[in-house]
Scaffold this active site. Structure first.
Site, PDB file in Angstrom:
ATOM      1  N   LEU A 137     -35.158   4.300  14.798  1.00 42.92           N
ATOM      2  CA  LEU A 137     -36.280   4.943  15.477  1.00 42.92           C
ATOM      3  C   LEU A 137     -37.474   4.004  15.290  1.00 42.92           C
ATOM      4  O   LEU A 137     -37.642   3.427  14.210  1.00 42.92           O
ATOM      5  CB  LEU A 137     -36.604   6.309  14.858  1.00 42.92           C
ATOM      6  CG  LEU A 137     -35.612   7.449  15.095  1.00 42.92           C
ATOM      7  CD1 LEU A 137     -36.099   8.720  14.396  1.00 42.92           C
ATOM      8  CD2 LEU A 137     -35.414   7.718  16.579  1.00 42.92           C
ATOM      9  N   ASP A 138     -38.295   3.876  16.332  1.00 44.36           N
ATOM     10  CA  ASP A 138     -39.489   3.037  16.206  1.00 44.36           C
ATOM     11  C   ASP A 138     -40.392   3.596  15.108  1.00 44.36           C
ATOM     12  O   ASP A 138     -40.337   4.794  14.802  1.00 44.36           O
ATOM     13  CB  ASP A 138     -40.302   3.057  17.508  1.00 44.36           C
ATOM     14  CG  ASP A 138     -39.479   2.660  18.708  1.00 44.36           C
ATOM     15  OD1 ASP A 138     -38.551   1.850  18.540  1.00 44.36           O
ATOM     16  OD2 ASP A 138     -39.781   3.166  19.806  1.00 44.36           O
ATOM     17  N   ALA A 139     -41.260   2.730  14.594  1.00 47.64           N
ATOM     18  CA  ALA A 139     -42.188   3.178  13.545  1.00 47.64           C
ATOM     19  C   ALA A 139     -43.002   4.383  14.013  1.00 47.64           C
ATOM     20  O   ALA A 139     -43.256   5.323  13.258  1.00 47.64           O
ATOM     21  CB  ALA A 139     -43.121   2.033  13.161  1.00 47.64           C
ATOM     22  N   THR A 177     -42.100   6.605  16.217  1.00 48.18           N
ATOM     23  CA  THR A 177     -41.267   7.741  16.647  1.00 48.18           C
ATOM     24  C   THR A 177     -40.981   8.633  15.450  1.00 48.18           C
ATOM     25  O   THR A 177     -40.786   8.158  14.336  1.00 48.18           O
ATOM     26  CB  THR A 177     -39.937   7.247  17.253  1.00 48.18           C
ATOM     27  OG1 THR A 177     -40.219   6.403  18.366  1.00 48.18           O
ATOM     28  CG2 THR A 177     -39.061   8.405  17.710  1.00 48.18           C
ATOM     29  N   ARG A 186     -39.262   4.964  25.553  1.00 45.04           N
ATOM     30  CA  ARG A 186     -40.625   4.471  25.837  1.00 45.04           C
ATOM     31  C   ARG A 186     -40.633   3.582  27.077  1.00 45.04           C
ATOM     32  O   ARG A 186     -41.518   3.694  27.933  1.00 45.04           O
ATOM     33  CB  ARG A 186     -41.165   3.674  24.641  1.00 45.04           C
ATOM     34  CG  ARG A 186     -41.462   4.542  23.450  1.00 45.04           C
ATOM     35  CD  ARG A 186     -41.920   3.728  22.248  1.00 45.04           C
ATOM     36  NE  ARG A 186     -41.848   4.541  21.062  1.00 45.04           N
ATOM     37  CZ  ARG A 186     -42.775   5.422  20.683  1.00 45.04           C
ATOM     38  NH1 ARG A 186     -43.860   5.567  21.404  1.00 45.04           N
ATOM     39  NH2 ARG A 186     -42.613   6.152  19.604  1.00 45.04           N
TER      40      ARG A 186
END
Ligand code: URA
Length: 242
Positions: free
Chosen positions: A105-107, A109, A189
């Site tokens: 997961l992105d930072a 998210t 995104r």
């Protein structure tokens, strides 16, 4: 046979096949095999070496495997180590045994993330060929038109290829529920950006069968045996050979 051997019905119960009594019935009904032979009640098994099968399907019985579900907060990164010293997801869960995040997961998210030392399950949950669904609650900028929603559903042209069909429903004007079964980098995104509605907030709310509305950001818990089994079923079968 050695002192570490466990009774088969106890092992099966631990794996989520039901109560000890139900597991005894499974054995009595001759539905359980150990190393290819029909098991009898009271049989003891060595979880590291014996091969146990229920209705012909081999079941993983290794007690050293751990499975955590984390509700990742924003600002925490999904790698084992960060050269820049930012907080990582593995620092939130116990150090031992060492576990790894299942996918990324992105930072920025939030939401559900599995961590485990089960490499087979990790591979199957992350490899696109197994098609495990991931669902995201997505706050976007602006109000996507019907055409934009259709484009998100049908597939969006990104620089590394077109995205597969996705399930997209508008929960509110700018709040979408997006379900994908691929794992391209920053996929949700980039999909939303591509249709003119950049993501403002992204929360993963489901991984295959795994949901948890009560787990608070920053909290984690151990998966139940039933949940591990449900993940194994989601990746194609009621057993994972290890
Ligand atoms: N899609 C994204 O864009 N980011 C995530 O963290 C997960 C899915």
């Amino acid at each position: 046979m050695n002192d570490d051997d466990e009774r088969l019905q106890k092992v099966l119960a631990r794996l989520g096949f039901g109560s000890r009594r139900l597991c005894e019935e499974l054995i009595a009904d001759e539905r359980v095999n150990v190393n290819g032979d029909t098991a009898v009640l009271g049989r003891r098994v060595d979880v590291d070496n014996d091969e146990v099968a229920v209705d012909g399907a081999i079941v993983g019985i290794r007690p050293d495997l751990v499975y955590y579900l984390l509700n990742k907060p924003t600002g925490v990164i999904t790698t084992a180590d960060d050269p820049q010293g930012r907080p990582t997801v593995v620092q939130i869960v116990p150090d031992e045994p060492r576990v790894f995040p299942v996918g990324r997961l992105d930072a920025d998210t939030e939401g559900l993330l599995l961590l485990t030392n089960d490499g087979t399950l990790t591979h199957r949950l992350t490899h696109p060929s197994f098609g495990v669904e991931k669902e995201y609650l997505t706050q976007v900028d602006g109000v996507p038109s019907r055409a934009a929603l259709r484009e998100l559903r049908e597939g969006v042209e990104l620089e590394d290829g077109k995205t597969s069909k996705a399930r997209v429903t508008a929960v509110e004007d700018s709040l979408l529920r997006i379900t994908i079964h691929e794992g391209k980098n920053r996929q949700v995104r980039r999909m939303c950006e591509a249709v003119g509605h950049p993501v403002e907030r992204l929360v993963r709310t489901r991984i295959g069968p795994m949901v948890d509305r009560r787990l608070k950001p920053g909290d984690w818990r151990t998966l139940t045996r039933e949940e591990v089994r449900s993940l194994e079923i989601a990746v194609g079968g009621d057993s994972v050979e290890r």
